[in-house]
Design an enzyme around this catalytic site. Structure first.
Site, PDB file in Angstrom:
ATOM      1  N   LYS A  21       0.857  -1.266   0.130  1.00  0.00           N
ATOM      2  CA  LYS A  21       0.011   0.050   0.157  1.00  0.00           C
ATOM      3  C   LYS A  21       0.783   1.266   0.068  1.00  0.00           C
ATOM      4  O   LYS A  21       1.893   1.451   0.482  1.00  0.00           O
ATOM      5  CB  LYS A  21      -0.956  -0.059   1.129  1.00  0.00           C
ATOM      6  CG  LYS A  21      -2.029   1.018   1.224  1.00  0.00           C
ATOM      7  CD  LYS A  21      -2.764   1.008   2.652  1.00  0.00           C
ATOM      8  CE  LYS A  21      -3.799   1.964   2.697  1.00  0.00           C
ATOM      9  NZ  LYS A  21      -4.654   1.848   3.953  1.00  0.00           N
ATOM     10  N   SER A  53      -9.419   2.133   3.206  1.00  0.00           N
ATOM     11  CA  SER A  53      -8.400   2.715   2.053  1.00  0.00           C
ATOM     12  C   SER A  53      -7.578   1.827   1.575  1.00  0.00           C
ATOM     13  O   SER A  53      -6.864   2.263   0.284  1.00  0.00           O
ATOM     14  CB  SER A  53      -7.804   3.930   3.039  1.00  0.00           C
ATOM     15  OG  SER A  53      -6.956   3.107   3.898  1.00  0.00           O
ATOM     16  N   GLY A  60      -6.600   1.459  10.133  1.00  0.00           N
ATOM     17  CA  GLY A  60      -6.760   2.228  11.088  1.00  0.00           C
ATOM     18  C   GLY A  60      -8.412   2.484  11.586  1.00  0.00           C
ATOM     19  O   GLY A  60      -8.705   2.944  12.526  1.00  0.00           O
ATOM     20  N   GLY A  61      -9.054   2.274  10.586  1.00  0.00           N
ATOM     21  CA  GLY A  61     -10.431   2.210  10.849  1.00  0.00           C
ATOM     22  C   GLY A  61     -11.397   1.249   9.825  1.00  0.00           C
ATOM     23  O   GLY A  61     -12.189   1.588   9.163  1.00  0.00           O
ATOM     24  N   GLY A  62     -10.589   0.163   9.611  1.00  0.00           N
ATOM     25  CA  GLY A  62     -11.228  -0.941   8.729  1.00  0.00           C
ATOM     26  C   GLY A  62     -10.602  -1.138   7.424  1.00  0.00           C
ATOM     27  O   GLY A  62     -11.192  -1.730   6.491  1.00  0.00           O
ATOM     28  N   SER A  63      -9.503  -0.293   7.128  1.00  0.00           N
ATOM     29  CA  SER A  63      -8.903   0.016   5.900  1.00  0.00           C
ATOM     30  C   SER A  63      -8.141  -1.558   5.434  1.00  0.00           C
ATOM     31  O   SER A  63      -8.031  -1.478   4.113  1.00  0.00           O
ATOM     32  CB  SER A  63      -7.817   0.983   5.996  1.00  0.00           C
ATOM     33  OG  SER A  63      -8.484   2.024   6.223  1.00  0.00           O
TER      34      SER A  63
END
Length: 619
Positions: free
Chosen positions: A216, A292, A313-316
């Site tokens: 990534k 993301s 960090g939030g489901g990425s």
């Protein structure tokens, strides 16, 4: 008018006092369906809204209004939270996992891989290499590639040419499907030639030698620049070496294909990126991959790479894995050294693998995991382990697993296909292995959402400030700029209040884990959403969609718990659905064991995406 004004002031003065968390009667908790209130914006309207959000006076009024409408003001400013702050996940000591092989994170990644290989069932080449292979065959695994190289069926260099052609084909589509932001075909060929030579000499480095993996774009992979999906971040931050996790993979002979596309700076859940083009879902090009880690998920789902490395960090990692029908492992906070990633100082983010199968996710995890010295000293992580699936005791361990299910939360999805498929998978675990399903209650889910957005927002803004001059902000996408405008409205007091909430919610989950071993939920509350044509040039802001995508995700990030998304089938439109398994701190081996079982049980319910490159079959 005066009465209205006084009522408005009174609304903000009214204080809500929370009971100390130990005194909360969970039996009286009632689940409240979650709804985020914010406008859906694209095109010129989005440009105007962003300008207003960034205007000094008007912007503060808009953010105040949105925070009030969504209960953020009440929660952070008008609530007395009795708990002291928890500024990063703190875990009580955990019992050792059973039926595992300890990998020992001080060993070289190659030695850890060899130990992980002992955990896996014996490899049977006939399962995939037989012309009459099963109709439910989906993906070539890392061990398939290793077998092909060692049996002289093909070489890494030949496979490299196939992958280069596939990437070029994606880039040439109308509209383009840019899976990679930074890609150098000659660099890939050089790595593949070196790997091919090692096989010819009879000295492959590991089982992963010659395996193709994407990184990534917010993780350093030398000599590629790290842009974080922006157009300029590489200008202010130079990459001089691999991130620690990338270096570990490279030492095993992995071929790093390049830097994968992503939602800019990781501040979104769809994968929309006007800078380089939006990655498309291999199951339907009209739909998002999720984000993301959009490029990593699409590369794996389309068969181009066996695995990829993303950040979560939030489901990425888990959201795009679910939407693209692959496996996404989010490890315990600090399980893997974050040095060399753009988000290496936060308290909610990890680097983790996305893979076509649970087996491949396990192997990549074994190679790249290992805490930093600072985190080992402060968090005292449990030993790094893999589930011993070749053990005769594996079935007995599965039979003893207790699965926690908060039914009202579980069913809070956009359509019943999601909850039904996930419930079917959970019931299969019960009927086939005897896993016990236990009803649980997890209070303060709305409070968790608020604590998470304040934490990740404040930490993202802090990390950006050092690199981002005023003129650089204007070069960010509208989506990112509106998010940053919201994040700037959070005060230091808001951040501390969020950390008080983190301690409360950690208590609820640790209490739940006294009754159950794993918490089960759908991974997302919606399958892959459509990409509005008006979003391709300027982006999109759709907090309602983000709310559905993140509905079941946040405990893994705010509390640092390990979680994995496993594909379990499709909705009526043929779009993938993922089941999420959330484990105790440091219990990656336990959730991987159950994930293996889910994958095997649901294999017959899955199908390949319409855009798929069968790299080894063509050879």
């Amino acid at each position: 008018m005066k009465e209205v004004e006084e009522g408005h002031q009174e609304m903000y003065r009214k204080k809500r006092e929370m009971l100390p968390v130990e005194e909360v009667d969970i039996s009286n908790i009632k689940y409240t369906p979650q709804h985020i209130q914010a406008p859906h914006l694209t095109g010129f309207g989005f440009m105007l809204f962003t300008w207003l959000m960034e205007a000094p006076l008007i912007g503060s009024l808009i953010t105040s209004f949105l925070k009030h409408k969504n209960g953020v003001t009440e929660m952070l400013k008008n609530t007395v939270i009795p708990e002291r702050p928890m500024f990063r996940p703190e875990f009580p000591p955990q019992d050792p996992e059973t039926g595992v092989i300890v990998l020992d994170e001080d060993r070289h990644p190659i030695a850890r891989l060899e130990a992980a290989m002992e955990c896996l069932p014996l490899y049977d080449p006939s399962r995939h290499w037989n012309p009459d292979r099963p109709s439910n065959f989906l993906y070539w695994t890392i061990r398939d590639y290793a077998h092909a190289y060692r049996s002289d069926i093909t070489t890494p260099l030949i496979v490299a040419e196939r992958i280069i052609s596939a990437v070029d084909e994606f880039n040439g589509k109308k509209p383009p499907v840019p899976l990679l932001i930074s890609f150098n075909a000659d660099e890939v060929r050089k790595q593949a030639a070196d790997s091919t030579e090692r096989f010819r000499a009879g000295n492959p480095l590991s089982i992963m030698d010659g395996v193709f993996i994407a990184i990534k774009d917010d993780i350093d992979c030398y000599p590629h620049p790290t842009k974080g999906g922006t157009t300029w971040f590489h200008e202010v931050r130079t990459v001089k070496q691999d991130a620690v996790c990338v270096s570990r993979l490279r030492s095993c002979g992995v071929i790093l294909v390049g830097k994968a596309n992503m939602h800019e700076l990781g501040l979104g859940t769809t994968g929309n990126n006007p800078n380089y083009g939006t990655a498309r879902n291999p199951y339907s090009f009209e739909r998002y991959t999720g984000g993301s880690s959009s490029g990593p998920a699409a590369l794996v789902a389309s068969g181009i790479c066996s695995a990829a490395v993303g950040t979560d960090g939030g489901g990425s990692v888990r959201i795009p894995s679910s939407l693209c029908g692959i496996v996404g492992l989010k490890t315990t906070f600090a399980r893997t050294d974050m040095t060399g990633s753009l988000c290496d100082c936060g308290t909610v983010e990890v680097v983790s693998p996305l893979a076509a199968t649970v087996e491949d996710a396990t192997l990549v995890y074994a190679a790249m995991a290992g805490s930093s010295k600072a985190d080992r000293n402060s968090l005292n992580p449990s030993p790094l382990c893999c589930p011993n699936l070749s053990s005769n005791n594996n079935l007995n361990i599965l039979q003893s697993v207790r699965l926690g299910k908060y039914t009202e939360w579980f069913n809070d999805v956009s359509n019943n296909d999601i909850s039904n498929k996930c419930e079917d998978a959970v019931n299969l675990l019960s009927s086939n292995f005897g896993c016990e399903i236990i009803e649980i209650t997890l209070p303060e889910i709305e409070e968790m959402r608020t604590a998470h957005i304040v934490s990740i927002g404040s930490e993202s803004l802090c990390g950006l400030n050092a690199y981002c001059e005023e003129r650089k902000y204007s070069q960010l996408t509208l989506d990112t700029r509106t998010s940053l405008a919201l994040f700037r409205s959070f005060s230091a007091a808001d951040y501390v209040a969020a950390q008080r909430l983190r301690r409360r919610i950690m208590y609820y989950y640790m209490e739940a884990f006294k009754k159950v071993d794993i918490i089960v939920t759908p991974t997302t509350g919606i399958t892959a959403p459509k990409i509005p044509l008006s979003s391709l040039q300027y982006g999109e802001s759709n907090y309602e969609t983000s709310g559905y995508l993140m509905r079941f995700i946040l405990a893994g990030n705010l509390l640092g718990l390990p979680a994995i998304s496993v594909p379990v089938g499709h909705d009526k439109q043929g779009l993938p659905i993922g089941l999420q398994l959330i484990g105790r701190p440091w219990s990656e081996a336990s959730i991987l064991r159950v994930a293996f079982a889910v994958e095997e049980l649901c294999l017959g319910h899955r199908k390949r995406p319409s855009q798929f490159y069968d790299v080894l079959k063509a050879i």
